[in-house]
Enzyme design. Structure first.
Site, PDB file in Angstrom:
ATOM      1  N   ARG A  93       0.821  -1.214   0.000  1.00 52.75           N
ATOM      2  CA  ARG A  93       0.000   0.000   0.000  1.00 52.75           C
ATOM      3  C   ARG A  93       0.857   1.268   0.000  1.00 52.75           C
ATOM      4  O   ARG A  93       0.365   2.344  -0.270  1.00 52.75           O
ATOM      5  CB  ARG A  93      -0.913   0.003   1.228  1.00 52.75           C
ATOM      6  N   GLU A 108      -2.010   3.531 -21.130  1.00 53.23           N
ATOM      7  CA  GLU A 108      -1.781   2.571 -20.047  1.00 53.23           C
ATOM      8  C   GLU A 108      -0.321   2.085 -20.047  1.00 53.23           C
ATOM      9  O   GLU A 108       0.296   1.959 -18.983  1.00 53.23           O
ATOM     10  CB  GLU A 108      -2.768   1.401 -20.190  1.00 53.23           C
ATOM     11  N   HIS A 111       1.085  17.552 -33.438  1.00 47.33           N
ATOM     12  CA  HIS A 111       0.577  18.790 -32.841  1.00 47.33           C
ATOM     13  C   HIS A 111       1.443  19.230 -31.659  1.00 47.33           C
ATOM     14  O   HIS A 111       1.041  20.096 -30.891  1.00 47.33           O
ATOM     15  CB  HIS A 111      -0.882  18.611 -32.407  1.00 47.33           C
ATOM     16  N   LYS A 159      -1.030   1.413  -3.345  1.00 52.84           N
ATOM     17  CA  LYS A 159      -1.945   0.569  -4.112  1.00 52.84           C
ATOM     18  C   LYS A 159      -3.349   1.161  -4.115  1.00 52.84           C
ATOM     19  O   LYS A 159      -4.024   1.186  -5.130  1.00 52.84           O
ATOM     20  CB  LYS A 159      -1.965  -0.835  -3.508  1.00 52.84           C
TER      21      LYS A 159
HETATM   22  C1  AGP Z   1      -2.248   1.532 -11.665  1.00 55.45           C
HETATM   23  O1  AGP Z   1      -1.134   0.846 -12.064  1.00 55.45           O
HETATM   24  C2  AGP Z   1      -2.109   2.509 -10.617  1.00 55.45           C
HETATM   25  N1  AGP Z   1      -1.272   2.144  -9.574  1.00 55.45           N
HETATM   26  C3  AGP Z   1      -3.297   3.383 -10.315  1.00 55.45           C
HETATM   27  O2  AGP Z   1      -3.413   4.234 -11.402  1.00 55.45           O
HETATM   28  C4  AGP Z   1      -4.675   2.738 -10.010  1.00 55.45           C
HETATM   29  O3  AGP Z   1      -5.174   2.118 -11.152  1.00 55.45           O
HETATM   30  C5  AGP Z   1      -5.653   3.830  -9.502  1.00 55.45           C
HETATM   31  O4  AGP Z   1      -5.153   4.367  -8.314  1.00 55.45           O
HETATM   32  C6  AGP Z   1      -7.060   3.328  -9.312  1.00 55.45           C
HETATM   33  O5  AGP Z   1      -7.140   2.351  -8.324  1.00 55.45           O
HETATM   34  P1  AGP Z   1      -8.442   1.453  -8.139  1.00 55.45           P
HETATM   35  O6  AGP Z   1      -8.593   0.658  -9.376  1.00 55.45           O
HETATM   36  O7  AGP Z   1      -8.169   0.632  -6.930  1.00 55.45           O
HETATM   37  O8  AGP Z   1      -9.600   2.398  -7.964  1.00 55.45           O
END
Ligand code: AGP
Length: 588
Positions: free
Chosen positions: A28, A466, A489, A583
């Protein structure tokens, strides 16, 4: 963000259980950690161990035997990264301790009320809680003291307090997640369900303004506002214990990437696609919202719904949704995507949409999470626990669900399954040895780069965004994802000799225009990494991805994940715990 783990019950190694618990929450994100326990042997105070930095090879063997303990991984907000600011925090008697997640927004005012008679040792907002509980418990039972203290907090908070005298742990939440686990003569509490898996699958996620009282033999849930007991039904977790292990892989991210062929195959047998399709069909105005990677899944959804189902759905970053909410009414559908179901920006957006009487559907990996409970139609993602900070299998599973939903809306459910079979064949091919070796070599090639570009059109645009996000968040290489048409652009000005340029070139309607973008970058000296079903003259490096029709975005994203992973390992970095990231982002 911060992690919490607590234990009370029959075992005498509570401190070790808690220590192992906070280790499962390391992903986390944190900058210091601490464990506090009530010793079995006679002691006037609780015993604490606090450290700055990562847990690493530390242990808690120096802590005494105990049946009541809790621990915390701290992500500094109020007050620097010091041992004094690390949780748990003790009251002046040393017999009450608290750990806290979130921010007590009015802590300054509250602190003034107790600071004359109490000594504060930290600079945190959290410490005020322990002194307030100390004051209140001189006149009231401990549970009541925690309740009255909690009710004075402003902001999003989760707090757990231990009383040595009353031998109990009392928790309350508003905003920050907390989940309790029911064992056999032992009880658990954590900020995340996966840490509870080795001990129990009977869990309950606390709602806002709920409290939990944990004693050796029971957990009682209270309404924090009225103080009255609530009768709840625990949820039974369907995840297996091994699902939260590395299973022979060197990192969680590697394991989670490699689980995708299996997890995606399971999508073929889902029976809930129709319910999302119906909700979209019945809505007048549908909005896909999410944050980070989940938002890119939303963006992919807009392309899939428009090309397959001829339906326009708006995609919006959850933190920006507020500024569009005037369009929301009781006929609107908000389809919220999230792995954790706890992302604060998303939860906020959903709550606001609910105030406009919108229906909320969600695709969420953690069943029972806040988003799950806020939704009229919660759909489990069923990707299994995702521990690595970088979201991988959750995202591709969500895209698979959206893809099949789009086909269902179009009345072509069978065709959707056929496309998914093509997706699976293409994905399996990526995990063949030769393909993995090629990806590895390409990643090694750009490990010293400081700047790279990823481009695509159509569904390859969210794939590009992504891939760039994955590369930057774990390898710290600055990566920019963009719609190939946007290159000229502006961004093309940054391409010079040797700049790595990843181009998604599937055999679809975007092919020629995307190839033109590759040529433009090559003409400026760019090193072109083509991800495509076939080799091209323009490519300096080529990674083969077999076409999977409208589902090609899924294997393309997986190649992006592997490139990000391999370059991170080549740079000797830890992909599971990237710097500055958590996380689950449970603060605004
Ligand atoms: C993804 O690799 C990220 N660490 C982050 O963008 C994540 O997807 C975002 O914080 C959303 O989290 P969630 O899906 O738990 O809502």
């Amino acid at each position: 963000m911060c992690g919490i783990f607590g234990y009370i019950g029959k075992r005498e190694d509570a401190a070790t259980i808690v220590f192992e618990g906070i280790k499962t929450l390391e992903y986390r994100g944190y900058d210091s950690w601490g464990v506090g326990c009530v010793p079995l042997t006679k002691s006037d105070t609780l015993i604490l161990k606090k450290r700055v930095g990562k847990i690493g090879n530390e242990d808690v063997k120096d802590l005494p035997k105990s049946t009541l303990a809790f621990g915390h991984t701290r992500w500094a907000t109020h007050g620097g990264v010091t041992e004094k600011n690390t949780h748990p925090h003790l009251d002046c008697t040393g017999t009450i301790a608290i750990i806290h997640n979130g921010i007590i927004e009015n802590y300054d005012t509250l602190k003034k009320q107790v600071s004359g008679t109490h000594t504060f040792v930290s600079e945190t907002d959290s410490e005020v809680a322990t002194h307030m509980i100390e004051v209140a418990s001189s006149a009231h039972p401990f549970i009541e003291a925690v309740r009255s203290t909690f009710l004075q907090f402003e902001g999003s908070n989760a707090i757990i307090a231990i009383s040595q005298k009353e031998h109990m742990m009392v928790a309350a939440r508003n905003g920050s997640p907390l989940v309790v686990g029911f064992g056999d003569h032992e009880q658990f509490i954590a900020s995340d369900a996966s840490g509870l898996l080795p001990y129990t699958k009977r869990i309950y996620f606390l709602e806002d303004n709920e409290m939990a009282v944990l004693t050796d033999d029971a957990i009682i849930i209270l309404d924090a506002v009225t103080g009255k007991e609530k009768h709840i039904t625990p949820t039974i977790l369907t995840w297996s214990v091994t699902a939260a292990n590395k299973n022979g892989f060197s990192t969680f991210m590697e394991k989670e990437i490699h689980e995708q062929p299996i997890v995606l195959e399971q999508c073929l047998h889902r029976s809930d696609i129709q319910s999302i399709a119906e909700a979209i069909k019945n809505a007048r105005g549908a909005y896909l919202i999410g944050c980070g990677t989940a938002y890119y899944a939303c963006l992919a959804g807009t392309y899939l719904f428009s090309t397959i189902a001829q339906r326009h759905i708006n995609a919006c970053v959850a933190s920006e949704f507020t500024y569009q909410e005037e369009f929301i009414n009781n006929a609107s559908l908000v389809l919220a995507l999230s792995q954790s179901g706890e992302t604060m920006d998303l939860i906020d957006a959903v709550k606001r949409a609910k105030k406009h009487d919108a229906s909320i559907a969600s695709i969420v990996n953690v069943q029972g999470s806040t988003l799950w409970r806020l939704s009229n139609l919660p759909i489990p993602c069923m990707a299994g626990p995702e521990i690595g900070v970088a979201s991988t299998k959750d995202m591709t599973t969500k895209i698979a669900i959206l893809l099949m939903t789009a086909y269902d809306i179009a009345g072509h459910t069978k065709e959707g399954k056929q496309v998914m079979k093509q997706v699976l064949a293409s994905v399996k091919n990526i995990f063949e040895k030769d393909s993995l070796n090629t990806i590895h070599a390409v990643a090694n090639h750009f490990k010293t780069s400081t700047n790279l570009f990823v481009v695509g059109r159509g569904t390859s645009y969210p794939a590009a965004l992504e891939t760039a996000l994955k590369i930057k968040e774990i390898s710290y290489i600055h990566a920019e994802g963009l719609a190939a048409g946007e290159l000229k652009h502006g961004a093309i000005a940054l391409i010079e000799k040797g700049t790595p340029c990843i181009v998604f070139l599937p055999h679809d309607e975007t092919y020629s225009a995307n190839l033109a973008a590759a040529m433009e970058m090559k003409a400026r000296g760019g090193y072109i990494i083509g991800i495509s079903p076939q080799q091209q003259e323009a490519f300096d490096a080529f990674i083969e991805v077999k076409d999977a029709g409208t589902g090609t975005i899924i294997p393309n994203i997986i190649v992006g994940q592997l490139l990000a992973y391999d370059v991170t390992i080549a740079k000797n970095l830890d992909p599971d715990k990237p710097r500055n990231l958590a996380k689950s982002v449970t603060v605004k």
